[in-house]
Design a protein around this motif. Structure first.
Motif, PDB file in Angstrom:
ATOM      1  N   GLY A   1       0.850  -1.174   0.000  1.00 16.22           N
ATOM      2  CA  GLY A   1       0.000   0.000   0.000  1.00 16.22           C
ATOM      3  C   GLY A   1       0.891   1.230   0.000  1.00 16.22           C
ATOM      4  O   GLY A   1       1.256   1.755  -1.054  1.00 16.22           O
ATOM      5  N   ARG A   2       1.271   1.665   1.179  1.00 12.83           N
ATOM      6  CA  ARG A   2       2.200   2.791   1.268  1.00 12.83           C
ATOM      7  C   ARG A   2       3.619   2.332   1.587  1.00 12.83           C
ATOM      8  O   ARG A   2       4.486   3.160   1.854  1.00 12.83           O
ATOM      9  CB  ARG A   2       1.721   3.778   2.343  1.00 12.83           C
ATOM     10  CG  ARG A   2       0.408   4.455   2.003  1.00 12.83           C
ATOM     11  CD  ARG A   2       0.133   5.610   2.940  1.00 12.83           C
ATOM     12  NE  ARG A   2      -1.175   6.171   2.694  1.00 12.83           N
ATOM     13  CZ  ARG A   2      -2.245   5.947   3.445  1.00 12.83           C
ATOM     14  NH1 ARG A   2      -2.136   5.187   4.508  1.00 12.83           N
ATOM     15  NH2 ARG A   2      -3.397   6.499   3.160  1.00 12.83           N
ATOM     16  N   VAL A   3       3.838   1.041   1.592  1.00 13.25           N
ATOM     17  CA  VAL A   3       5.171   0.487   1.864  1.00 13.25           C
ATOM     18  C   VAL A   3       5.555  -0.433   0.714  1.00 13.25           C
ATOM     19  O   VAL A   3       4.795  -1.334   0.356  1.00 13.25           O
ATOM     20  CB  VAL A   3       5.197  -0.284   3.195  1.00 13.25           C
ATOM     21  CG1 VAL A   3       6.559  -0.933   3.405  1.00 13.25           C
ATOM     22  CG2 VAL A   3       4.850   0.628   4.359  1.00 13.25           C
ATOM     23  N   ILE A   4       6.737  -0.178   0.140  1.00 17.76           N
ATOM     24  CA  ILE A   4       7.285  -1.018  -0.924  1.00 17.76           C
ATOM     25  C   ILE A   4       8.584  -1.631  -0.426  1.00 17.76           C
ATOM     26  O   ILE A   4       9.427  -0.939   0.151  1.00 17.76           O
ATOM     27  CB  ILE A   4       7.571  -0.200  -2.201  1.00 17.76           C
ATOM     28  CG1 ILE A   4       6.269   0.309  -2.820  1.00 17.76           C
ATOM     29  CG2 ILE A   4       8.339  -1.034  -3.225  1.00 17.76           C
ATOM     30  CD1 ILE A   4       6.502   1.282  -3.972  1.00 17.76           C
ATOM     31  N   THR A   5       8.751  -2.933  -0.626  1.00 13.90           N
ATOM     32  CA  THR A   5      10.040  -3.587  -0.379  1.00 13.90           C
ATOM     33  C   THR A   5      10.535  -4.148  -1.702  1.00 13.90           C
ATOM     34  O   THR A   5       9.746  -4.633  -2.516  1.00 13.90           O
ATOM     35  CB  THR A   5       9.915  -4.713   0.658  1.00 13.90           C
ATOM     36  OG1 THR A   5       8.970  -5.697   0.187  1.00 13.90           O
ATOM     37  CG2 THR A   5       9.441  -4.168   1.995  1.00 13.90           C
ATOM     38  N   ALA A   6      11.850  -4.076  -1.930  1.00 12.71           N
ATOM     39  CA  ALA A   6      12.394  -4.523  -3.209  1.00 12.71           C
ATOM     40  C   ALA A   6      13.788  -5.088  -3.023  1.00 12.71           C
ATOM     41  O   ALA A   6      14.523  -4.702  -2.112  1.00 12.71           O
ATOM     42  CB  ALA A   6      12.426  -3.361  -4.208  1.00 12.71           C
ATOM     43  N   ASN A   7      14.135  -6.017  -3.897  1.00 11.96           N
ATOM     44  CA  ASN A   7      15.496  -6.549  -3.972  1.00 11.96           C
ATOM     45  C   ASN A   7      16.350  -5.617  -4.814  1.00 11.96           C
ATOM     46  O   ASN A   7      15.937  -5.179  -5.894  1.00 11.96           O
ATOM     47  CB  ASN A   7      15.487  -7.929  -4.625  1.00 11.96           C
ATOM     48  CG  ASN A   7      15.303  -9.051  -3.625  1.00 11.96           C
ATOM     49  OD1 ASN A   7      16.052  -9.134  -2.662  1.00 11.96           O
ATOM     50  ND2 ASN A   7      14.309  -9.899  -3.839  1.00 11.96           N
ATOM     51  N   SER A   8      17.543  -5.329  -4.341  1.00  8.94           N
ATOM     52  CA  SER A   8      18.455  -4.521  -5.148  1.00  8.94           C
ATOM     53  C   SER A   8      19.162  -5.433  -6.155  1.00  8.94           C
ATOM     54  O   SER A   8      19.147  -6.661  -6.022  1.00  8.94           O
ATOM     55  CB  SER A   8      19.486  -3.833  -4.250  1.00  8.94           C
ATOM     56  OG  SER A   8      20.661  -4.613  -4.127  1.00  8.94           O
ATOM     57  N   PRO A   9      19.798  -4.855  -7.185  1.00  8.76           N
ATOM     58  CA  PRO A   9      20.543  -5.679  -8.140  1.00  8.76           C
ATOM     59  C   PRO A   9      21.610  -6.537  -7.476  1.00  8.76           C
ATOM     60  O   PRO A   9      21.973  -7.597  -7.997  1.00  8.76           O
ATOM     61  CB  PRO A   9      21.157  -4.641  -9.083  1.00  8.76           C
ATOM     62  CG  PRO A   9      20.232  -3.470  -9.004  1.00  8.76           C
ATOM     63  CD  PRO A   9      19.767  -3.437  -7.581  1.00  8.76           C
ATOM     64  N   ALA A  10      22.117  -6.106  -6.316  1.00 15.31           N
ATOM     65  CA  ALA A  10      23.171  -6.869  -5.638  1.00 15.31           C
ATOM     66  C   ALA A  10      22.701  -8.254  -5.231  1.00 15.31           C
ATOM     67  O   ALA A  10      23.519  -9.161  -5.054  1.00 15.31           O
ATOM     68  CB  ALA A  10      23.656  -6.103  -4.407  1.00 15.31           C
ATOM     69  N   SER A  11      21.411  -8.438  -5.070  1.00 15.30           N
ATOM     70  CA  SER A  11      20.881  -9.718  -4.575  1.00 15.30           C
ATOM     71  C   SER A  11      20.480 -10.660  -5.699  1.00 15.30           C
ATOM     72  O   SER A  11      19.960 -11.732  -5.435  1.00 15.30           O
ATOM     73  CB  SER A  11      19.668  -9.457  -3.684  1.00 15.30           C
ATOM     74  OG  SER A  11      18.592  -8.937  -4.450  1.00 15.30           O
ATOM     75  N   GLN A  12      20.725 -10.262  -6.971  1.00 13.86           N
ATOM     76  CA  GLN A  12      20.119 -11.001  -8.080  1.00 13.86           C
ATOM     77  C   GLN A  12      21.104 -11.683  -9.016  1.00 13.86           C
ATOM     78  O   GLN A  12      20.710 -12.173 -10.075  1.00 13.86           O
ATOM     79  CB  GLN A  12      19.224 -10.064  -8.896  1.00 13.86           C
ATOM     80  CG  GLN A  12      18.086  -9.460  -8.098  1.00 13.86           C
ATOM     81  CD  GLN A  12      17.287  -8.478  -8.923  1.00 13.86           C
ATOM     82  OE1 GLN A  12      16.866  -8.769 -10.039  1.00 13.86           O
ATOM     83  NE2 GLN A  12      17.084  -7.285  -8.379  1.00 13.86           N
ATOM     84  N   GLY A  13      22.365 -11.729  -8.661  1.00 17.45           N
ATOM     85  CA  GLY A  13      23.313 -12.453  -9.494  1.00 17.45           C
ATOM     86  C   GLY A  13      23.766 -11.673 -10.711  1.00 17.45           C
ATOM     87  O   GLY A  13      23.700 -10.449 -10.770  1.00 17.45           O
ATOM     88  N   GLU A  14      24.235 -12.396 -11.737  1.00 20.01           N
ATOM     89  CA  GLU A  14      24.856 -11.771 -12.904  1.00 20.01           C
ATOM     90  C   GLU A  14      23.852 -11.102 -13.832  1.00 20.01           C
ATOM     91  O   GLU A  14      24.208 -10.185 -14.568  1.00 20.01           O
ATOM     92  CB  GLU A  14      25.655 -12.813 -13.698  1.00 20.01           C
ATOM     93  CG  GLU A  14      26.869 -13.357 -12.949  1.00 20.01           C
ATOM     94  CD  GLU A  14      27.674 -14.324 -13.801  1.00 20.01           C
ATOM     95  OE1 GLU A  14      27.271 -14.556 -14.967  1.00 20.01           O
ATOM     96  OE2 GLU A  14      28.688 -14.840 -13.297  1.00 20.01           O
ATOM     97  N   ARG A  15      22.599 -11.566 -13.825  1.00 26.65           N
ATOM     98  CA  ARG A  15      21.600 -10.998 -14.727  1.00 26.65           C
ATOM     99  C   ARG A  15      20.425 -10.450 -13.929  1.00 26.65           C
ATOM    100  O   ARG A  15      19.332 -11.020 -13.911  1.00 26.65           O
ATOM    101  CB  ARG A  15      21.108 -12.057 -15.711  1.00 26.65           C
ATOM    102  CG  ARG A  15      22.107 -12.539 -16.724  1.00 26.65           C
ATOM    103  CD  ARG A  15      22.392 -11.503 -17.810  1.00 26.65           C
ATOM    104  NE  ARG A  15      21.226 -11.105 -18.546  1.00 26.65           N
ATOM    105  CZ  ARG A  15      20.846 -11.653 -19.709  1.00 26.65           C
ATOM    106  NH1 ARG A  15      21.534 -12.643 -20.230  1.00 26.65           N
ATOM    107  NH2 ARG A  15      19.779 -11.200 -20.344  1.00 26.65           N
ATOM    108  N   PRO A  16      20.613  -9.320 -13.239  1.00 21.25           N
ATOM    109  CA  PRO A  16      19.511  -8.763 -12.456  1.00 21.25           C
ATOM    110  C   PRO A  16      18.411  -8.203 -13.356  1.00 21.25           C
ATOM    111  O   PRO A  16      18.629  -7.921 -14.539  1.00 21.25           O
ATOM    112  CB  PRO A  16      20.176  -7.651 -11.644  1.00 21.25           C
ATOM    113  CG  PRO A  16      21.367  -7.254 -12.444  1.00 21.25           C
ATOM    114  CD  PRO A  16      21.838  -8.509 -13.131  1.00 21.25           C
ATOM    115  N   SER A  17      17.246  -8.045 -12.761  1.00 21.69           N
ATOM    116  CA  SER A  17      16.136  -7.442 -13.484  1.00 21.69           C
ATOM    117  C   SER A  17      16.277  -5.926 -13.477  1.00 21.69           C
ATOM    118  O   SER A  17      17.036  -5.352 -12.688  1.00 21.69           O
ATOM    119  CB  SER A  17      14.806  -7.840 -12.835  1.00 21.69           C
ATOM    120  OG  SER A  17      14.600  -9.232 -12.927  1.00 21.69           O
TER     121      SER A  17
END
Length: 908
Positions: free
Chosen positions: A500-516
């Motif tokens: 709702g008013r809070v967003i959590t997200a993975n940074s590119p650092a957590s996603q390996g060689e081919r981040p989104s």
């Protein structure tokens, strides 16, 4: 003595717990040693017998009791109750018969009968801890809350007396459950109660079940699952075991959990906890009619079943029937007015539907009935955190972690808070971003800029403006993201979540060689902020996800899910889900591809609705949802009947699928099961437009290094319009093939086609940058590097490429961004970076930062001649433009600021 003191006493006198020995008393002078020894042996025999069989019927009746228990486990409650009642009435000396009878009566809601049975049994078996523990619920469900306190005190006193000598296994397990319910130390309960029973009797099922219950209560699902897997080896047919195993597995493997519930219901079709599990999953899938049917099935077993009425209250709330909701809640509390589990369950299910404010209200009601209800307290903490009420949320979570140190979820959350306290905070216009300090310096400003842009565009488009701050948290470690989002490590595959008013997200650092693409992810999640705000969090998941994916593509055609050969096949198959059932596709999908297809299909529904009925009709549906009108009614009001909508969308989706590769042969019927390069050559010669054959031929040729051969099927697929930009897909193959063949122009075209379709084609961007640098096409380099930074901003190569291109193009604002980021990446020549930054600032007429970086360059490299020249220039430029700002001594003596002759090495 309180329960904590009791546990300490038990720990001090461990030898007495489950001990088969009794202490011999000092006898008078006439008692010889032989007689004392015989008495001790007799006590040991009696104690061992009591330990193993106290409460068991005689050998002749054992089969009858086991048969009655199995009847109960199989859901034959009337038959089990009749057998138990007969044995109780004929006076068989075994407390297990009245306990079984009470269990049958409570299960069927015969509370008055259970009270009569309990009181009569207590007169006969006053030392039974298991009976007294069961009696607590008997009193509660008969509305005798005033008697519960005294009953607990009596139970506690009996436990003290029992532990002075021996205690049976069922009484020990009951004592452990009682102490667990009072919030006592979980490890002590486990070690001193359940583990001891299992050590003495490894085949006693109830000890395994109690252990698993305790582990689930503390959020330690792995321990619960391991314990229950051991219990399965005992071979007892009991639905409780499979139901508990489902609860242990559901957070990690929803399909396996569902299979366990199916097994439980095969054993006992009337198992209330398993039916409740099914009803809850139906609510999760927005199959409210199915959930109602299951709840009514539960009420046919027990008219007073609180969980059934509570779930009916949840459904009524979700359907906007608030008066009905109150009636259902009242029915749930009709037999036990202060039952905290009712409000906790209602609130928990509402929170799972993103109704966090309403869920929090129910948790407060649960806590008003039982201030020590740990689950309600922690759910309230989670609700507050997801509402953005962080100060309250963290305070409650801390209290839970302190009072329940073995609560895994609370412990994880508080540990995470300590780590995130070091995050950097960026704020502007009602948006607050928290992220790793180093990452914030690398791309934090870009994150904030994107979110502000999303707020401006999307809030205007959907006619809504959040009235409270929006919190965005970006985590460099996937487990931290999962703990903040779900409470436990895991959640692999999730890129971001919006509450709702809070967003959590993975940074590119957590996603390996081919981040989104992090920009695409944050745009998607911010769209959730807008639509959830507009509907007051009252929207089905398919609609929320569909709008967000649709808006991704509106922002950037390369973002979001798009048509692919696999999606084409799914749209034309039974895997196309009707609009009325789309939310179910997001819960426990059979594969990652099925989940991604649910996102794509939902976005296609939004395209269809807007094309057919317009944006205003969609906004009207969202307004109706905010007013509490159910989604089906809202769709019917503005877009026609749901049945018609399902039919029309089915035709629309299939037409869209058939437009993709209209000239292609999509059949798979005659494909070779396993072919080599020669086989695929021959097969595609006979089937020149078959997509799957062309794809396999290209793949086989590439694997063999035969690039000219690979180009033939890839070029044919390109002519047919079916080259797609998925990772390691045909467009990447085509670009590589042209490169291997030295076909530069064709390679560039393939790269451009790939970038137009893919939001995270990092290898293509890297290659595009290299080509641009070698040909000095700086506009291309700058564009490609900026796209690359939207995927991976943590690597220096893309910042460096951006900096060089920006300098070549006199885009000094972008040069400053790139060079500042490079300084944070600890490269080998920081002095040069400071000098280049000084130059960039100088070109923007920002003398103060320019002088600062020139001085930093000289501090690191005192003989840096270009930095000396720049500093001299900057100083005199400032002095001439504003003489008052210069040092008075310098004004009086201009020679004092001159740099010595820099041509001579000694002068430096």
């Amino acid at each position: 003595m309180n329960a904590s003191g009791f546990l300490v006493d038990i720990q001090r006198d461990e030898h007495r717990v489950l001990s088969p020995r009794s202490q011999s008393r000092v006898r008078g002078p006439g008692c010889d040693r032989q007689q004392g020894a015989s008495t001790l042996v007799l006590c040991i025999v009696i104690a061992c017998t009591l330990l193993g069989t106290l409460g068991m019927p005689t050998t002749g009746l054992a089969a009858s009791y086991d048969e009655a228990v199995q009847q109960f486990r199989n859901g034959q409650y009337d038959a089990a109750a009749a057998t138990a009642a007969f044995e109780v009435e004929r006076g068989v000396w075994s407390e297990r018969w009245p306990r079984l009878l009470i269990q049958c009566q409570l299960t069927q809601g015969n509370h008055a009968d259970a009270l009569h049975t309990y009181r009569a049994a207590l007169q006969r078996y006053p030392t039974s801890i298991a009976l007294r523990y069961m009696g607590l619920d008997v009193l509660r469900f008969n509305g005798l809350q005033d008697e519960v306190g005294q009953a607990e005190a009596d139970l506690f006193a009996q436990m003290q007396r029992a532990f002075a000598g021996y205690i049976t296994r069922d009484n020990l397990v009951a004592a452990g459950r009682f102490l667990t319910g009072r919030g006592e130390d979980a490890r002590k309960v486990l070690e001193m109660f359940y583990d001891r029973v299992r050590e003495r009797d490894p085949e006693y099922l109830d000890a395994y079940l109690a252990t698993a219950e305790l582990a689930i209560r503390k959020g330690d699902f792995q321990v619960a699952a391991d314990t229950l897997q051991q219990a399965l080896k005992l071979g007892e047919e009991t639905p409780e075991l499979h139901h508990l195993l489902a609860k242990a597995l559901e957070s990690s493997d929803g399909q396996a959990a569902a299979e366990q519930i199916a097994t439980a219901l095969q054993i006992n079709p009337q198992h209330l906890p398993s039916l409740q599990w099914l009803a809850e999953r139906a609510i999760d899938r927005e199959r409210y009619d199915d959930a109602k049917d299951i709840a009514n099935q539960m009420l046919q077993i027990n008219l007073h079943e609180p969980s059934a009425w509570a779930l009916l209250a949840v459904i009524a709330h979700l359907n906007g029937q608030y008066d009905v909701e109150k009636l259902m809640r009242a029915a749930a509390l009709s037999t036990w007015e202060q039952n905290p589990n009712v409000d906790h369950l209602i609130g928990k299910k509402l929170s799972e539907k993103y109704r966090f404010a309403e869920g929090a209200e129910y948790q407060n009601l649960a806590l008003s009935a039982d201030p020590l209800h740990i689950a309600a307290s922690f759910q309230l903490a989670q609700d507050m955190l997801r509402l953005g009420e962080e100060e309250i949320g963290w305070e409650i979570a801390g209290e839970v972690a302190k009072s329940d140190p073995y609560n895994v979820v609370a412990y994880n959350l508080m540990t995470l808070r300590d780590r995130t306290s070091k995050f950097s905070v960026l704020k502007q216009d009602g948006i607050q971003v928290r992220m790793d300090a180093k990452e914030a310096k690398l791309y934090g400003d870009a994150v904030l800029e994107l979110l502000l842009d999303a707020k401006r565009i999307l809030c205007e488009k959907y006619d809504v403006m959040p009235d409270k701050p929006i919190l965005v948290e970006i985590f460099p470690h996937q487990n931290d993201f999962a703990i903040r989002t779900f409470g436990l490590p895991g959640g692999a595959g999730y890129l971001g979540v919006c509450f709702g008013r809070v967003i959590t997200a993975n940074s590119p650092a957590s996603q390996g060689e081919r981040p989104s693409n992090w920009k695409s992810v944050l745009w998607h999640e911010f769209c959730h902020v807008v639509t959830l705000e507009k509907t007051k969090n009252r929207m089905p998941r398919w609609l929320s996800e569909g709008i967000s994916v649709y808006e991704e593509r509106q922002r950037n055609p390369s973002w979001g899910e798009k048509m692919s050969p696999q999606y084409r096949s799914m749209l034309l198959s039974d895997e196309l889900t009707p609009v009325s059932d789309l939310s179910a596709a997001f819960l426990s999908p059979p594969s990652a591809t099925a989940l991604q297809f649910a996102y794509y299909e939902s976005s296609l529904v939004i395209e269809f609705l807007i094309e057919q009925h317009g944006q205003e009709a969609l906004l009207a549906v969202l307004d109706d949802l905010a007013a509490g009108i159910p989604i089906n009614d809202a769709l019917t009001r503005h877009m026609g009947s749901l049945q018609r909508l399902d039919t029309q969308f089915d035709a629309y989706a299939k037409a869209r699928a058939n437009q993709f590769g209209a000239l292609v042969d999509w059949s798979r019927d005659t494909l070779p099961e396993d072919g080599d390069l020669a086989t695929w050559k021959g097969w595609t010669r006979a089937n020149p437009t078959n997509y799957w054959g062309l794809r396999e031929l290209a793949k086989s040729a590439i694997e063999a290094g035969q690039w000219k051969q690979a180009l033939i099927p890839l070029s044919r697929m390109q002519q047919l319009g079916v080259l797609t930009g998925e990772r390691d897909g045909p467009l990447e193959w085509l670009a590589r093939t042209h490169r291997e063949l030295g076909q530069d122009r064709q390679e560039i075209r393939a790269i451009q086609d790939n970038l137009a379709q893919s939001s995270d084609a990092l290898p293509a961007l890297r290659r595009w940058i290299n080509i641009g640098q070698s040909e000095e096409q700086w506009e291309n380099v700058l564009d490609a590097s900026q796209q690359a930074l939207a995927i991976q901003p943590l690597l220096p190569e893309f910042h460096l490429a951006s900096a060089v291109a920006a300098e070549k193009l006199d885009r000094h604002d972008l040069a400053v961004e790139a060079l500042s980021a490079l300084l944070e990446l600890d490269l080998v020549d920081p002095a040069a970076l400071h000098f280049r930054l000084a130059n960039a600032y100088d070109h923007q007429n920002e003398s103060f930062p320019a002088k600062h970086h020139a001085l930093m360059a000289l501090e690191l490299a005192p003989r840096y001649r270009d930095a000396h020249r720049l500093l001299w220039k900057l100083h005199h430029a400032v002095s001439r433009s504003d003489p008052a700002a210069a040092d008075p001594a310098d004004v009086e003596n201009p020679e004092a600021v001159k740099v010595p002759a820099i041509e001579e090495e000694e002068a430096l």
